[in-house]
Design a protein around this motif. Structure first.
Motif, PDB file in Angstrom:
ATOM      1  N   GLU A  65       0.449  -1.175   0.076  1.00 23.67           N
ATOM      2  CA  GLU A  65       0.201   0.005  -0.304  1.00 23.67           C
ATOM      3  C   GLU A  65       0.997   1.031  -0.180  1.00 23.67           C
ATOM      4  OE1 GLU A  65      -2.756   2.977  -0.522  1.00 23.67           O
ATOM      5  OE2 GLU A  65      -2.852   0.344  -0.360  1.00 23.67           O
ATOM      6  N   ARG A  68       2.163   1.620  -3.579  1.00 22.85           N
ATOM      7  CA  ARG A  68       0.874   2.294  -4.510  1.00 22.85           C
ATOM      8  C   ARG A  68       0.732   3.845  -4.096  1.00 22.85           C
ATOM      9  NH1 ARG A  68      -2.322  -1.002  -3.189  1.00 22.85           N
ATOM     10  NH2 ARG A  68      -1.700  -2.580  -4.848  1.00 22.85           N
ATOM     11  N   ARG A  69       0.689   4.505  -2.779  1.00 23.94           N
ATOM     12  CA  ARG A  69       0.353   5.410  -2.424  1.00 23.94           C
ATOM     13  C   ARG A  69       1.411   6.384  -2.939  1.00 23.94           C
ATOM     14  NH1 ARG A  69      -1.239   4.968   3.340  1.00 23.94           N
ATOM     15  NH2 ARG A  69      -0.885   7.918   3.498  1.00 23.94           N
ATOM     16  N   GLN A  72       1.827   6.309  -6.941  1.00 21.72           N
ATOM     17  CA  GLN A  72       0.378   6.246  -8.356  1.00 21.72           C
ATOM     18  C   GLN A  72      -0.194   7.897  -7.312  1.00 21.72           C
ATOM     19  OE1 GLN A  72      -2.122   2.740  -8.654  1.00 21.72           O
ATOM     20  NE2 GLN A  72      -0.017   1.367  -8.926  1.00 21.72           N
ATOM     21  N   ASP A  73       0.296   7.566  -6.586  1.00 19.92           N
ATOM     22  CA  ASP A  73      -0.613   9.173  -5.805  1.00 19.92           C
ATOM     23  C   ASP A  73       0.424   9.930  -4.951  1.00 19.92           C
ATOM     24  OD1 ASP A  73      -3.123   8.020  -5.959  1.00 19.92           O
ATOM     25  OD2 ASP A  73      -2.615   6.935  -4.480  1.00 19.92           O
ATOM     26  N   TRP A  74       1.528  10.061  -5.639  1.00 22.34           N
ATOM     27  CA  TRP A  74       2.712  10.990  -5.402  1.00 22.34           C
ATOM     28  C   TRP A  74       2.280  12.573  -5.188  1.00 22.34           C
ATOM     29  CZ3 TRP A  74       6.709  10.821  -2.603  1.00 22.34           C
ATOM     30  CH2 TRP A  74       8.281  12.194  -2.424  1.00 22.34           C
ATOM     31  N   PRO A  75       2.484  12.667  -3.396  1.00 24.33           N
ATOM     32  CA  PRO A  75       1.819  14.152  -3.344  1.00 24.33           C
ATOM     33  C   PRO A  75       2.510  15.286  -3.179  1.00 24.33           C
ATOM     34  CG  PRO A  75       2.248  12.784  -1.690  1.00 24.33           C
ATOM     35  CD  PRO A  75       2.723  12.190  -2.707  1.00 24.33           C
ATOM     36  N   VAL A  80       8.555  11.771  -8.290  1.00 23.96           N
ATOM     37  CA  VAL A  80       8.668  10.367  -7.609  1.00 23.96           C
ATOM     38  C   VAL A  80       9.769   9.360  -7.327  1.00 23.96           C
ATOM     39  CG1 VAL A  80       7.164   8.488  -7.289  1.00 23.96           C
ATOM     40  CG2 VAL A  80       6.415  10.503  -8.846  1.00 23.96           C
ATOM     41  N   GLU A 208       4.958   2.992 -15.910  1.00 24.72           N
ATOM     42  CA  GLU A 208       5.962   3.634 -15.387  1.00 24.72           C
ATOM     43  C   GLU A 208       7.022   2.607 -14.952  1.00 24.72           C
ATOM     44  OE1 GLU A 208       5.159   6.182 -12.861  1.00 24.72           O
ATOM     45  OE2 GLU A 208       2.752   5.919 -13.871  1.00 24.72           O
TER      46      GLU A 208
END
Length: 230
Positions: A65, A68-69, A72-75, A80, A208
């Motif tokens: 998890e 993935r965070r 895929q959800d790099w804030p 990345v 990716e």
């Protein structure tokens, strides 16, 4: 250039050992540590490492998890981080799930220190850390995993018209687990040219990393027999 590494493992003794090994290698530096997936995500954003060395089996938020965070959800700002997952067994289904979530490869915890250093440098450079001898086994296992364990994977395009003939050759060799140096030797190209072509392949196919490229080639019927197979 020094490669900054975030070490993630729920066991302090393992983190300490990894830190000692990494910091004794030229061009590598540990920028921080995390004891679980939640900390890994937060510290990746705060510290912006080049590579996250991620254990997959941790309490709370798992390495799958967290990977993935991060991927895929790099804030965070900037590029990345690459995620290199750690495992005890090379057929751990959660490791394969982490690869599908965007990790660039996996490393066994009993790897030699020089292998760890080489893997971290390769990951920072965008290469997948997959030995040719296990590439086919990895692909077979990943594609057989239950959907609940897998992140959505890019489907093969109806044709390969997006790629040149040379790019398809590069894709096939990536799918066989070859490094940029090995691909350069096989095709008579410079390593810099291979790196550029691998990046173009990933961009044109919307992938990716090299692990996803290997899976794409497998589904498109390009990968051929794996190492050690007829």
């Amino acid at each position: 250039m020094t490669v900054g590494v975030l070490v993630v493992d729920d066991q302090e003794i393992v983190r300490t050992a990894l830190r000692l090994v990494i910091e004794r290698r030229e061009g590598l530096s540990v920028v921080g540590e995390a004891a679980d997936g939640e900390q890994a995500v937060a510290r990746a954003v705060a510290l912006r490492p080049d590579v996250v060395l991620m254990d997959v089996r941790m309490p709370g938020t798992t390495g799958v998890e967290a990977t993935r965070r991060i991927v895929q959800d790099w804030p965070g700002p900037g590029p990345v981080p690459r995620v290199l997952v750690l495992t005890t067994f090379d057929l751990d289904e959660y490791v394969h799930a982490a690869l599908r979530a965007g990790a660039v490869g996996f490393l066994l915890k009993n790897s030699r220190p020089d292998q760890l250093a080489e893997a971290l440098r390769a990951a920072a450079d965008g290469e997948s850390v997959l030995a040719p001898s296990v590439t086919r086994r990895l692909i077979d296992t990943v594609t057989a995993l239950p959907p609940a364990l897998l992140a959505p994977a890019p489907a093969p395009a109806p044709d390969l018209g997006l790629l040149t003939e040379r790019e398809i050759q590069v894709l096939v060799l990536v799918a066989r687990g070859l490094s940029n140096a090995r691909i350069a030797s096989e095709l008579g190209l410079s390593e810099a040219t291979v790196k550029s072509r691998v990046n173009r392949v990933l961009t044109r196919l919307g992938l990716e990393n090299r692990v996803q490229a290997a899976l794409f080639a497998h589904r498109a019927g390009l990968a051929g027999p794996g190492p050690g197979r007829p």
